[in-house]
Design a protein around this motif. Sequence first.
Motif, PDB file in Angstrom:
ATOM      1  N   ASP A 135       0.834  -1.200   0.000  1.00 13.11           N
ATOM      2  CA  ASP A 135       0.000   0.000   0.000  1.00 13.11           C
ATOM      3  C   ASP A 135       0.873   1.256   0.000  1.00 13.11           C
ATOM      4  N   PRO A 136       0.934   1.969  -1.118  1.00 10.13           N
ATOM      5  CA  PRO A 136       1.829   3.124  -1.193  1.00 10.13           C
ATOM      6  C   PRO A 136       1.334   4.329  -0.405  1.00 10.13           C
ATOM      7  N   TYR A 137       0.071   4.296   0.051  1.00 13.38           N
ATOM      8  CA  TYR A 137      -0.495   5.431   0.783  1.00 13.38           C
ATOM      9  C   TYR A 137      -0.293   5.300   2.289  1.00 13.38           C
ATOM     10  N   ARG A 138       0.266   4.176   2.702  1.00 18.85           N
ATOM     11  CA  ARG A 138       0.523   3.973   4.119  1.00 18.85           C
ATOM     12  C   ARG A 138       1.730   4.798   4.557  1.00 18.85           C
ATOM     13  N   GLU A 139       1.680   5.297   5.785  1.00 21.59           N
ATOM     14  CA  GLU A 139       2.779   6.103   6.295  1.00 21.59           C
ATOM     15  C   GLU A 139       4.095   5.324   6.209  1.00 21.59           C
ATOM     16  N   GLY A 140       5.117   5.967   5.658  1.00 25.75           N
ATOM     17  CA  GLY A 140       6.429   5.336   5.524  1.00 25.75           C
ATOM     18  C   GLY A 140       6.631   4.593   4.224  1.00 25.75           C
ATOM     19  N   ALA A 141       5.563   4.483   3.404  1.00 25.20           N
ATOM     20  CA  ALA A 141       5.669   3.793   2.110  1.00 25.20           C
ATOM     21  C   ALA A 141       5.531   4.815   0.984  1.00 25.20           C
ATOM     22  N   ASP A 142       5.701   4.357  -0.223  1.00 27.29           N
ATOM     23  CA  ASP A 142       5.517   5.224  -1.391  1.00 27.29           C
ATOM     24  C   ASP A 142       5.499   4.339  -2.627  1.00 27.29           C
ATOM     25  N   PHE A 143       5.344   4.963  -3.781  1.00 25.25           N
ATOM     26  CA  PHE A 143       5.393   4.237  -5.040  1.00 25.25           C
ATOM     27  C   PHE A 143       6.850   3.939  -5.396  1.00 25.25           C
ATOM     28  N   VAL A 144       7.074   2.749  -5.920  1.00 23.54           N
ATOM     29  CA  VAL A 144       8.437   2.370  -6.276  1.00 23.54           C
ATOM     30  C   VAL A 144       8.797   2.910  -7.666  1.00 23.54           C
ATOM     31  N   ARG A 145      10.073   2.863  -7.941  1.00 21.77           N
ATOM     32  CA  ARG A 145      10.578   3.272  -9.253  1.00 21.77           C
ATOM     33  C   ARG A 145       9.903   2.435 -10.343  1.00 21.77           C
ATOM     34  N   GLY A 146       9.440   3.093 -11.385  1.00 28.02           N
ATOM     35  CA  GLY A 146       8.773   2.389 -12.472  1.00 28.02           C
ATOM     36  C   GLY A 146       7.264   2.372 -12.361  1.00 28.02           C
ATOM     37  N   TYR A 147       6.742   2.945 -11.268  1.00 24.91           N
ATOM     38  CA  TYR A 147       5.283   2.992 -11.135  1.00 24.91           C
ATOM     39  C   TYR A 147       4.765   4.175 -11.947  1.00 24.91           C
ATOM     40  N   PRO A 148       3.832   3.961 -12.866  1.00 21.93           N
ATOM     41  CA  PRO A 148       3.365   5.058 -13.739  1.00 21.93           C
ATOM     42  C   PRO A 148       2.775   6.216 -12.937  1.00 21.93           C
ATOM     43  N   PHE A 149       3.219   7.414 -13.244  1.00 21.33           N
ATOM     44  CA  PHE A 149       2.701   8.596 -12.550  1.00 21.33           C
ATOM     45  C   PHE A 149       1.217   8.799 -12.844  1.00 21.33           C
ATOM     46  N   VAL A 192       1.461 -10.722   9.258  1.00 18.06           N
ATOM     47  CA  VAL A 192       2.021  -9.997   8.117  1.00 18.06           C
ATOM     48  C   VAL A 192       1.578  -8.543   8.197  1.00 18.06           C
ATOM     49  N   ASP A 193       2.510  -7.664   8.394  1.00 16.74           N
ATOM     50  CA  ASP A 193       2.219  -6.246   8.595  1.00 16.74           C
ATOM     51  C   ASP A 193       2.107  -5.556   7.236  1.00 16.74           C
ATOM     52  N   ALA A 194       1.020  -5.831   6.528  1.00 13.96           N
ATOM     53  CA  ALA A 194       0.888  -5.303   5.173  1.00 13.96           C
ATOM     54  C   ALA A 194      -0.569  -5.209   4.754  1.00 13.96           C
ATOM     55  N   VAL A 195      -0.829  -4.264   3.865  1.00  8.76           N
ATOM     56  CA  VAL A 195      -2.107  -4.132   3.173  1.00  8.76           C
ATOM     57  C   VAL A 195      -1.797  -4.058   1.693  1.00  8.76           C
ATOM     58  N   LEU A 196      -2.534  -4.799   0.883  1.00  5.13           N
ATOM     59  CA  LEU A 196      -2.313  -4.712  -0.555  1.00  5.13           C
ATOM     60  C   LEU A 196      -3.645  -4.615  -1.285  1.00  5.13           C
ATOM     61  N   THR A 197      -3.601  -4.010  -2.455  1.00 13.41           N
ATOM     62  CA  THR A 197      -4.767  -3.957  -3.326  1.00 13.41           C
ATOM     63  C   THR A 197      -4.805  -5.215  -4.175  1.00 13.41           C
ATOM     64  N   ILE A 198      -5.950  -5.890  -4.198  1.00 15.82           N
ATOM     65  CA  ILE A 198      -6.091  -7.076  -5.044  1.00 15.82           C
ATOM     66  C   ILE A 198      -6.199  -6.603  -6.505  1.00 15.82           C
TER      67      ILE A 198
END
Length: 354
Positions: A135-149, A192-198
């Motif tokens: 989840d890139p919107y979670r605090e401390g995370a972000d979009f990785v390199r190569g993710y379309p703007f 597992v300390d994670a949230v993901l979009t299916i």
Amino acid sequence: MAPTLNGEVDIVIPTIRSLNFLEDWRPFFEPYHLIIIQDGDPTKEIKVPEGFDYELYNRNDINRILGPKANCISFKDGACRCFGFLVSKKKFIYTVDDDCFVAKDPSGKEIDALAKHLENLTKPSTPYYFNTLYDPYREGADFVRGYPFSLRAGVPTAVSHGLWLNIPDYDAPTQLVKPLDRNTSVGSNRYVDAVLTIPKGTLYPMCAMNLAFNRELIGAAMYFGIMGDGQPLGRYDDMWAGWCTKVVCDHLGYGVKTGLPYLWHSKASNPFVNLKKEYNGLFWQEEMIPFFQSVILPKKCTNAQECYLELAKQAKEKLGPVDPYFNNLADAMVTWIEAWEEFNAPAKVKNGTA
């Protein structure tokens, strides 16, 4: 964490027993309104701890309120919870089972499951391109390199699917071969300390014991079918709703998240009773899942109601030949939408004022 949206949230609980489990949840649930659906014997007294704001419906209430349409609400099955979705007027719904309690994370801190669900639902999803940091919107995370703007704004989140510690959500055959399986957070790497979009186009087995959704976006499709008493199928109610809502979300451009939050699932149901309920489903799922994988909804379907009626039509055409049960299920889906539209009719306008 998301703000306390107590004016926009209903907590829906199906039950056959007094709700002493709410004492465990009191710090987290007390600010919110509860809708309790009493399953089974309507003459049995259901006790609710003092201090909670709630309304309670039993089978007699359902029959009185829905009249002939009451046959679309399951009896003696957890699917009865969807009556709570029907009568709610709030934007967000959280539904939880009465054998589930507050879990603790690996540090020992109690988990506010509802707050985390609201955080998931009020932040965007990314179904069109997978972010390897989840989840890139979670605090401390972000979009990785190569993710379309062009995709970083995300889409509205319609469903937040939480998980469980202690008793896993297994089917009966797996319960029988793994009776001692447990998922624990202390001294284990299975929290597992994670949230993901299916991702779009991917189905998943939705469990309703720890589930939240945006009722305004997807509520009309969050129908748990006719299961349980008098039906040849049980324990597939939440999975049916999960497959339906995922197909509708994919079509309408909404997101579905899974992962955090966890709760504590306290007891395992009887695997032999479960096997009797699931037996047909173990075969029919091999037809149901390919059906949902191949569903194409027409562009003219622009809201959850229209999508769901189209799903009902296609389910009757494609699954009806599998067993007559699916014809009855498709009819119940249509009845559900009729009831939904009665309860959620837009405000009438008179002299330009709603």
